[in-house]
Design a protein around this motif. Structure first.
Motif, PDB file in Angstrom:
ATOM      1  N   ASN A 185       0.853  -1.199   0.000  1.00  0.00           N
ATOM      2  CA  ASN A 185       0.000   0.000   0.000  1.00  0.00           C
ATOM      3  C   ASN A 185       0.886   1.245   0.000  1.00  0.00           C
ATOM      4  N   MET A 230       0.444   5.665   0.706  1.00  0.00           N
ATOM      5  CA  MET A 230      -0.363   6.878   0.959  1.00  0.00           C
ATOM      6  C   MET A 230       0.571   8.075   1.033  1.00  0.00           C
ATOM      7  N   SER A 249       2.940  11.972  10.729  1.00  0.00           N
ATOM      8  CA  SER A 249       1.654  12.129  11.400  1.00  0.00           C
ATOM      9  C   SER A 249       0.544  11.540  10.525  1.00  0.00           C
ATOM     10  N   SER A 264      -3.507  10.140  10.274  1.00  0.00           N
ATOM     11  CA  SER A 264      -4.845  10.079  10.876  1.00  0.00           C
ATOM     12  C   SER A 264      -5.284   8.617  11.013  1.00  0.00           C
ATOM     13  N   ARG A 287      -6.889   6.743   8.014  1.00  0.00           N
ATOM     14  CA  ARG A 287      -6.145   6.155   6.880  1.00  0.00           C
ATOM     15  C   ARG A 287      -5.914   4.678   7.152  1.00  0.00           C
ATOM     16  N   ILE A 289       1.595  11.298  -6.235  1.00  0.00           N
ATOM     17  CA  ILE A 289       1.345  11.739  -4.848  1.00  0.00           C
ATOM     18  C   ILE A 289      -0.152  12.003  -4.675  1.00  0.00           C
ATOM     19  N   VAL A 312      -2.208   8.393  -4.920  1.00  0.00           N
ATOM     20  CA  VAL A 312      -2.216   7.497  -3.746  1.00  0.00           C
ATOM     21  C   VAL A 312      -2.769   8.196  -2.509  1.00  0.00           C
ATOM     22  N   GLY A 370      -5.467   9.881  -2.651  1.00  0.00           N
ATOM     23  CA  GLY A 370      -6.890  10.107  -2.942  1.00  0.00           C
ATOM     24  C   GLY A 370      -7.752   8.862  -2.853  1.00  0.00           C
ATOM     25  N   TRP A 410      -6.491   1.757   0.687  1.00  0.00           N
ATOM     26  CA  TRP A 410      -6.029   0.363   0.570  1.00  0.00           C
ATOM     27  C   TRP A 410      -7.198  -0.625   0.573  1.00  0.00           C
ATOM     28  N   HIS A 414      -4.443  12.981  15.112  1.00  0.00           N
ATOM     29  CA  HIS A 414      -3.483  12.200  14.324  1.00  0.00           C
ATOM     30  C   HIS A 414      -2.608  11.353  15.260  1.00  0.00           C
ATOM     31  N   TYR A 451       4.304  20.837  -1.383  1.00  0.00           N
ATOM     32  CA  TYR A 451       2.835  20.862  -1.342  1.00  0.00           C
ATOM     33  C   TYR A 451       2.360  22.139  -0.670  1.00  0.00           C
ATOM     34  N   TYR A 457       0.775  22.132  -6.077  1.00  0.00           N
ATOM     35  CA  TYR A 457       2.175  21.737  -5.906  1.00  0.00           C
ATOM     36  C   TYR A 457       3.075  22.782  -6.584  1.00  0.00           C
TER      37      TYR A 457
HETATM   38  C1  LIG Z   1      -0.287  15.892  -0.708  1.00  0.00           C
HETATM   39  C2  LIG Z   1      -1.021  15.090   0.347  1.00  0.00           C
HETATM   40  C3  LIG Z   1      -0.564  15.100   1.660  1.00  0.00           C
HETATM   41  C4  LIG Z   1      -1.215  14.348   2.652  1.00  0.00           C
HETATM   42  N1  LIG Z   1      -0.716  14.364   3.928  1.00  0.00           N
HETATM   43  C5  LIG Z   1      -1.288  13.584   4.876  1.00  0.00           C
HETATM   44  C6  LIG Z   1      -0.690  13.503   6.186  1.00  0.00           C
HETATM   45  O1  LIG Z   1       0.352  14.100   6.481  1.00  0.00           O
HETATM   46  N2  LIG Z   1      -1.301  12.705   7.095  1.00  0.00           N
HETATM   47  C7  LIG Z   1      -2.449  12.001   6.826  1.00  0.00           C
HETATM   48  O2  LIG Z   1      -2.961  11.301   7.709  1.00  0.00           O
HETATM   49  N3  LIG Z   1      -3.013  12.044   5.579  1.00  0.00           N
HETATM   50  C8  LIG Z   1      -2.444  12.803   4.598  1.00  0.00           C
HETATM   51  N4  LIG Z   1      -2.971  12.811   3.326  1.00  0.00           N
HETATM   52  C9  LIG Z   1      -4.170  12.010   3.028  1.00  0.00           C
HETATM   53  C10 LIG Z   1      -3.862  10.526   2.728  1.00  0.00           C
HETATM   54  O3  LIG Z   1      -2.775  10.369   1.846  1.00  0.00           O
HETATM   55  C11 LIG Z   1      -5.128   9.885   2.101  1.00  0.00           C
HETATM   56  O4  LIG Z   1      -6.191   9.929   3.015  1.00  0.00           O
HETATM   57  C12 LIG Z   1      -4.909   8.459   1.601  1.00  0.00           C
HETATM   58  O5  LIG Z   1      -5.969   8.148   0.725  1.00  0.00           O
HETATM   59  C13 LIG Z   1      -4.841   7.418   2.711  1.00  0.00           C
HETATM   60  O6  LIG Z   1      -4.660   6.155   2.117  1.00  0.00           O
HETATM   61  P1  LIG Z   1      -4.885   4.769   2.895  1.00  0.00           P
HETATM   62  O7  LIG Z   1      -6.290   4.792   3.459  1.00  0.00           O
HETATM   63  O8  LIG Z   1      -4.685   3.722   1.857  1.00  0.00           O
HETATM   64  O9  LIG Z   1      -3.874   4.726   4.000  1.00  0.00           O
HETATM   65  C14 LIG Z   1      -2.353  13.584   2.314  1.00  0.00           C
HETATM   66  C15 LIG Z   1      -2.827  13.564   0.986  1.00  0.00           C
HETATM   67  C16 LIG Z   1      -2.163  14.312   0.014  1.00  0.00           C
HETATM   68  C17 LIG Z   1      -2.657  14.282  -1.413  1.00  0.00           C
END
Ligand SMILES: Cc1cc2nc3c(=O)[nH]c(=O)nc-3n(C[C@H](O)[C@H](O)[C@H](O)COP(=O)(O)O)c2cc1C
Length: 191
Positions: A32, A34, A52, A54, A57, A82, A85, A87, A90, A134, A166, A172
């Motif tokens: 996976n 993110m 950090s 959340s 995720r 960036i 993944v 958006g 998993w 977080h 970012y 970006y």
């Molecule tokens: C540029 C960017 C920065 C991000 N930074 C964070 C971050 O620092 N912490 C966080 O929890 N989510 C962050 N996200 C959101 C996660 O990447 C997003 O929720 C992701 O879909 C989680 O994937 P997962 O559920 O497969 O783990 C960010 C997203 C983007 C596009």
């Protein structure tokens, strides 16, 4: 310069611009990825970094289960990955198949290293703690991958790699090598 007080504190973090990393983890027989822009170096010895994440995720629980992760740093020309993944989740999609993500083998952990990364850290989970909404994951860096010729005069060669920074709100930018200034801090300590 006079400043005004931000009424909406929930936007405070927009003042802090950084280079997002793609966190990779290998769990339940698949990879996976993110995106995370809230991360930092924490210590030289041992080499520690933090990120950090959340609890919303999927990666949050995958790291708690596997106790390891990798941080991958991508250039501006790969900013689309960036966004991709960062958006989706998993549990809903195999991001590696869906976005044709190519990997390189890690040395010390199972989390994959992205081929598109100019640098990547392999990390073993060192500690974690909840701060607000977080979780701060601390990783001990056990291996570092870098592209050949990435550094010049001891710093990243910005002519070679265009950083992805970012701004927030899905925007970006990059940092230009023409804007690099050398300031010898010892010169300032004399006054
Ligand atoms: C540029 C960017 C920065 C991000 N930074 C964070 C971050 O620092 N912490 C966080 O929890 N989510 C962050 N996200 C959101 C996660 O990447 C997003 O929720 C992701 O879909 C989680 O994937 P997962 O559920 O497969 O783990 C960010 C997203 C983007 C596009």
């Amino acid at each position: 310069m006079s400043k005004k007080i931000l009424e909406a504190l929930d936007g405070f973090y927009r003042c802090h611009i950084a280079s997002p990393t793609i966190i990779t983890v290998h769990a339940d027989g698949r990879d996976n990825a993110m995106s995370a822009v809230w991360h930092s170096t924490l210590s030289f010895k041992p080499p520690l970094c933090g990120v950090s994440i959340s609890p919303d995720r999927d990666t949050h629980n995958l790291i708690l289960d596997t106790k390891e992760f990798a941080l991958n740093f991508l250039p501006l020309k790969k900013a689309e990955l960036i966004a991709q993944v960062g958006g989706c989740h998993w549990s809903k999609v195999d991001k590696f198949k869906c976005f044709n993500i190519e990997t390189e083998p890690p040395r010390k952990i199972k989390s994959p290293i992205l081929k598109d990364a100019y640098a990547a850290y392999e990390c073993k989970l060192f500690d974690h703690h909840t701060y607000g909404d977080h979780e701060w994951f601390v990783g001990e860096v056990v291996a570092v991958h870098t592209e050949d010729g990435l550094f010049k005069d001891g710093v990243l060669d910005l002519q070679r790699v265009k950083l992805a920074l970012y701004l927030g709100s899905d925007k970006y930018i990059t940092a230009s090598s023409e804007e690099v200034r050398y300031l010898n801090r010892k010169e300032y300590g004399k006054g």
